[in-house]
Structures are given as structure tokens and as C-alpha cells.
Scaffold this motif. Structure first.
Motif, PDB file in Angstrom:
ATOM      1  N   GLY A 153      50.137  -5.475 -11.113  1.00  0.00           N
ATOM      2  CA  GLY A 153      51.307  -6.200 -10.977  1.00  0.00           C
ATOM      3  C   GLY A 153      52.606  -5.799 -10.866  1.00  0.00           C
ATOM      4  N   ILE A 154      53.529  -5.892  -9.901  1.00  0.00           N
ATOM      5  CA  ILE A 154      54.863  -5.456  -9.978  1.00  0.00           C
ATOM      6  C   ILE A 154      55.684  -6.349  -9.117  1.00  0.00           C
ATOM      7  N   SER A 155      57.039  -6.680  -9.505  1.00  0.00           N
ATOM      8  CA  SER A 155      57.987  -7.355  -8.600  1.00  0.00           C
ATOM      9  C   SER A 155      58.496  -6.735  -7.572  1.00  0.00           C
ATOM     10  N   THR A 156      58.279  -7.132  -6.181  1.00  0.00           N
ATOM     11  CA  THR A 156      58.792  -6.542  -5.021  1.00  0.00           C
ATOM     12  C   THR A 156      60.148  -6.778  -5.067  1.00  0.00           C
ATOM     13  N   ARG A 157      60.964  -7.850  -5.829  1.00  0.00           N
ATOM     14  CA  ARG A 157      62.196  -7.955  -5.746  1.00  0.00           C
ATOM     15  C   ARG A 157      62.937  -6.987  -6.455  1.00  0.00           C
ATOM     16  N   ASP A 158      62.397  -6.219  -7.578  1.00  0.00           N
ATOM     17  CA  ASP A 158      62.787  -5.419  -8.501  1.00  0.00           C
ATOM     18  C   ASP A 158      62.438  -3.917  -7.887  1.00  0.00           C
ATOM     19  N   PHE A 159      61.473  -3.698  -7.434  1.00  0.00           N
ATOM     20  CA  PHE A 159      61.186  -2.149  -7.000  1.00  0.00           C
ATOM     21  C   PHE A 159      60.525  -2.212  -5.488  1.00  0.00           C
ATOM     22  N   GLY A 160      61.042  -1.238  -4.955  1.00  0.00           N
ATOM     23  CA  GLY A 160      60.260  -0.853  -3.582  1.00  0.00           C
ATOM     24  C   GLY A 160      59.835   0.771  -3.804  1.00  0.00           C
ATOM     25  N   ILE A 161      58.618   0.895  -2.997  1.00  0.00           N
ATOM     26  CA  ILE A 161      57.989   2.067  -3.017  1.00  0.00           C
ATOM     27  C   ILE A 161      57.658   2.479  -1.610  1.00  0.00           C
ATOM     28  N   TYR A 162      58.270   3.408  -1.062  1.00  0.00           N
ATOM     29  CA  TYR A 162      58.249   3.602   0.493  1.00  0.00           C
ATOM     30  C   TYR A 162      57.718   5.050   0.640  1.00  0.00           C
ATOM     31  N   ILE A 163      57.004   5.044   1.798  1.00  0.00           N
ATOM     32  CA  ILE A 163      56.447   6.212   2.223  1.00  0.00           C
ATOM     33  C   ILE A 163      56.722   6.384   3.771  1.00  0.00           C
ATOM     34  N   TYR A 164      57.019   8.103   4.073  1.00  0.00           N
ATOM     35  CA  TYR A 164      57.315   8.292   5.319  1.00  0.00           C
ATOM     36  C   TYR A 164      56.410   9.648   5.551  1.00  0.00           C
ATOM     37  N   LEU A 165      56.199   9.751   6.892  1.00  0.00           N
ATOM     38  CA  LEU A 165      55.666  11.175   7.300  1.00  0.00           C
ATOM     39  C   LEU A 165      56.750  12.119   7.128  1.00  0.00           C
ATOM     40  N   SER A 194      60.081  14.286  -1.686  1.00  0.00           N
ATOM     41  CA  SER A 194      59.265  14.694  -0.356  1.00  0.00           C
ATOM     42  C   SER A 194      58.510  15.917  -0.664  1.00  0.00           C
ATOM     43  N   ALA A 195      57.384  15.958  -0.363  1.00  0.00           N
ATOM     44  CA  ALA A 195      56.677  17.246  -0.159  1.00  0.00           C
ATOM     45  C   ALA A 195      55.463  16.926   0.439  1.00  0.00           C
ATOM     46  N   PRO A 196      55.531  17.911   1.751  1.00  0.00           N
ATOM     47  CA  PRO A 196      54.496  17.754   2.983  1.00  0.00           C
ATOM     48  C   PRO A 196      52.969  17.143   2.326  1.00  0.00           C
ATOM     49  N   PRO A 197      52.424  16.173   3.003  1.00  0.00           N
ATOM     50  CA  PRO A 197      52.758  15.777   4.280  1.00  0.00           C
ATOM     51  C   PRO A 197      53.787  14.363   4.446  1.00  0.00           C
ATOM     52  N   PHE A 198      53.894  13.926   2.932  1.00  0.00           N
ATOM     53  CA  PHE A 198      54.689  12.666   3.079  1.00  0.00           C
ATOM     54  C   PHE A 198      55.996  12.845   2.189  1.00  0.00           C
ATOM     55  N   GLY A 199      56.734  11.871   2.296  1.00  0.00           N
ATOM     56  CA  GLY A 199      58.119  11.724   1.279  1.00  0.00           C
ATOM     57  C   GLY A 199      57.966  10.359   0.664  1.00  0.00           C
ATOM     58  N   PHE A 200      58.232   9.997  -0.461  1.00  0.00           N
ATOM     59  CA  PHE A 200      58.321   8.879  -1.130  1.00  0.00           C
ATOM     60  C   PHE A 200      59.488   8.640  -1.723  1.00  0.00           C
ATOM     61  N   VAL A 201      59.910   7.179  -1.558  1.00  0.00           N
ATOM     62  CA  VAL A 201      61.372   6.756  -2.039  1.00  0.00           C
ATOM     63  C   VAL A 201      61.056   5.445  -3.121  1.00  0.00           C
ATOM     64  N   LEU A 202      61.414   5.823  -4.364  1.00  0.00           N
ATOM     65  CA  LEU A 202      61.517   4.325  -5.316  1.00  0.00           C
ATOM     66  C   LEU A 202      62.802   3.857  -5.348  1.00  0.00           C
ATOM     67  N   GLU A 203      62.878   2.719  -4.867  1.00  0.00           N
ATOM     68  CA  GLU A 203      64.374   2.101  -4.924  1.00  0.00           C
ATOM     69  C   GLU A 203      64.205   0.802  -5.941  1.00  0.00           C
ATOM     70  N   ILE A 204      65.302   0.752  -6.777  1.00  0.00           N
ATOM     71  CA  ILE A 204      65.423  -0.307  -7.996  1.00  0.00           C
ATOM     72  C   ILE A 204      66.267  -1.461  -7.276  1.00  0.00           C
ATOM     73  N   LYS A 205      65.839  -2.650  -7.215  1.00  0.00           N
ATOM     74  CA  LYS A 205      66.221  -3.707  -6.782  1.00  0.00           C
ATOM     75  C   LYS A 205      66.479  -3.726  -5.349  1.00  0.00           C
ATOM     76  N   PRO A 206      65.609  -3.487  -4.415  1.00  0.00           N
ATOM     77  CA  PRO A 206      65.837  -3.246  -3.081  1.00  0.00           C
ATOM     78  C   PRO A 206      66.666  -4.173  -2.228  1.00  0.00           C
ATOM     79  N   LYS A 207      67.665  -3.570  -1.441  1.00  0.00           N
ATOM     80  CA  LYS A 207      68.532  -4.442  -0.758  1.00  0.00           C
ATOM     81  C   LYS A 207      67.779  -4.966   0.417  1.00  0.00           C
TER      82      LYS A 207
END
Length: 272
Positions: A153-165, A194-207
Motif C-alpha cells: 500500500g502506497i499513496s500514488t498522490r504522494d509518491f511516483g516510481i517511474y521506470i525507463y529504458l 540509472s544503471a543499465p538496462p533501466f533508469g528509475f525515478v522516485l518523485e515526491i508529491k508527483p505533479k
């Protein structure tokens, strides 16, 4: 004993001798000699961001890691989540290493039989390691998630976890940074790994999560023992500078550099 090895654990906060946490885990392609450059590197006026010639970095002989976690937190999180994350990375690499799409494109990446909750918790563990202990102090809900393998359980209004190639020439380990966005005059709080093969981003209070592959709901929709096949649709992004969320291609970076240099020359000429 070095100061870096005796401090407060970045997850539980307990003060004591810290163990080295490899970020990402060694078996996730992080077991070779690497150099880590701390802070914004000093470069000459004509040195591009991906050129580290003449600069001294911290050598990591067997993969990049940090003295950031106590022995218990390192052992528990590694045992609970590490293997699932390594499997996720291997499957992602196999599905994408022959990808020829250009930066900015989107790609469907299939993952057969993976553990989404464990993967997301390993990603959070890595963000604890690359940040200071303040992250856990300010956001105890993230600490509680990581320290209980069954908790979800996590609030997606408070945190975003993103992945990219990940593509490009630089890997990034960036703690929480405040970025001003001209789009909507907003300030974004992000941490990037970011470390191959993916990059990750943690955002607080995603806009806004537009343009992102947000996997925060891995922590809401799955249980610890849930194993499933998923397909993620994620962007292909290049890292060629040390600035968080900067995904310009080398050509775009060079064009911006030349434009800035011409503008500076023009201003200097006007002051003579």
C-alpha cells in the motif's frame, strides 16, 4: 573505522557500523570495476558532460555500492527482494538489448513470471541507499513498507516510481533534488537512479505522471507471494549529463552548448 562506515542506517536509523549495499545488486550487472564522480564535476569550457578525462573518481572495484545500511537491513532487504529484482533485470535486458528504437520512443517490455511487489521494494531500498537518512525520517511510510516484506500500500498522490529504458553514456545516482519546471511553474522533488538496462525515478508529491511509466501501483495491486507476467510500456531515454530528468541526446546537448556559447560571445562583443 571510517566515518562513512559508522553512522545511522538510511532505512531504520539505527546508529552503528554500516555494511556496503551494492546499488543495484551485484548480480544485476553491478560486479565490475566502476568509477563514481561525486557532485557536479568540474569541467573546462570545452569539455562535454560525458567526457571524464583528467577527472578523479571514486573507484569501486566490484561494483558501485554505499555504506548506507546496517547489517540487518542490508541482509533482510537483500534476502526478501534482491533475487526477484535481479530476475526482473535479466528478463528486461533479454527483452531489450537488441532494441533499435531511438530516444524518445516508447517500447513494450514483457516480463514473464516476476514478483512486482518485491521488485518495487528493492527499488525503494536502492533509493534509501543513494539518499541520506533524512529520506526515511521524512517519509516513515516508505520505511515501514521496506522493513515488512508482507506490507503493501502506497499513496500514488504522494509518491511516483517511474521506470525507463536507459540509453546514453552516463549512469546517474542522484539523491532528492528540487527542480523547477517551467511547465505549470511547478517545483518537482525527485531522486534518480540509472544503471543499465533501466533508469528509475522516485518523485515526491508527483505533479504529473504524463510521459512516465509509473510502477508505484506494484505496491498496491500485488502481495509478496504474487508472481505474474506483465508488460510495461516505457519510454527510451538517454542520460548524457549529470542533471536529473535531463534526457537530451548528445546532439541536443551539443546544440544547446553551441547556442549558449554564441550567445555569450554576442554579449561579450556588445560590451567592448
Amino acid at each position: 573505522m571510517g566515518k562513512r562506515e559508522y553512522s545511522g542506517c538510511h532505512i531504520c536509523g539505527r546508529v552503528g557500523k554500516l555494511s556496503k549495499d551494492h546499488v543495484p545488486p551485484q548480480k544485476a550487472f553491478n560486479d565490475y570495476k566502476s568509477y563514481l564522480y561525486s557532485g557536479i564535476k568540474a569541467i573546462s569550457a570545452d569539455q562535454v558532460p560525458w567526457d571524464f578525462t583528467g577527472l578523479k573518481g571514486d573507484q569501486h572495484q566490484n561494483g558501485i555500492g554505499f555504506y548506507s545500511l546496517c547489517r540487518d537491513c542490508n541482509s533482510n532487504t537483500g534476502g526478501w527482494y534482491g533475487r526477484a529484482f535481479v530476475d526482473f533485470i535479466y528478463k528486461g535486458y533479454c527483452a531489450t538489448h537488441n532494441t533499435h528504437e531511438t530516444s524518445g520512443a516508447w517500447i513494450k517490455v514483457p516480463f514473464h513470471e516476476v514478483y512486482p511487489l518485491r521488485i518495487a521494494k528493492q527499488i525503494l531500498t536502492m533509493f534509501f541507499s543513494i539518499n541520506s537518512a533524512l529520506l526515511a525520517q521524512v517519509h516513515p511510510e516508505l520505511t515501514a513498507l521496506v522493513l515488512s516484506k508482507e506490507k503493501r500500500g502506497i499513496s500514488t498522490r504522494d509518491f511516483g516510481i517511474y521506470i525507463y529504458l536507459l540509453r546514453g553514456s552516463i549512469t546517474r545516482y542522484i539523491g532528492i533534488a528540487s527542480l523547477y519546471s517551467t511547465c505549470g511553474n511547478q517545483v518537482r522533488l525527485v531522486s534518480e537512479l540509472s544503471a543499465p538496462p533501466f533508469g528509475f525515478v522516485l518523485e515526491i508529491k508527483p505533479k504529473s505522471v504524463a510521459g512516465q511509466c509509473n510502477i508505484a501501483d506494484f505496491l498496491n495491486h500485488y502481495y509478496y507471494r504474487d508472481k505474474t507476467s506483465i508488460t510495461l510500456v516505457m519510454p527510451i531515454l538517454e542520460c548524457n549529463t549529470w542533471c536529473p530528468l535531463d534526457y537530451r541526446t548528445k546532439q541536443q546537448v551539443l546544440e544547446a552548448y553551441l547556442h549558449s556559447k554564441r550567445a555569450m560571445q554576442s554579449r561579450n562583443a556588445g560590451t567592448i
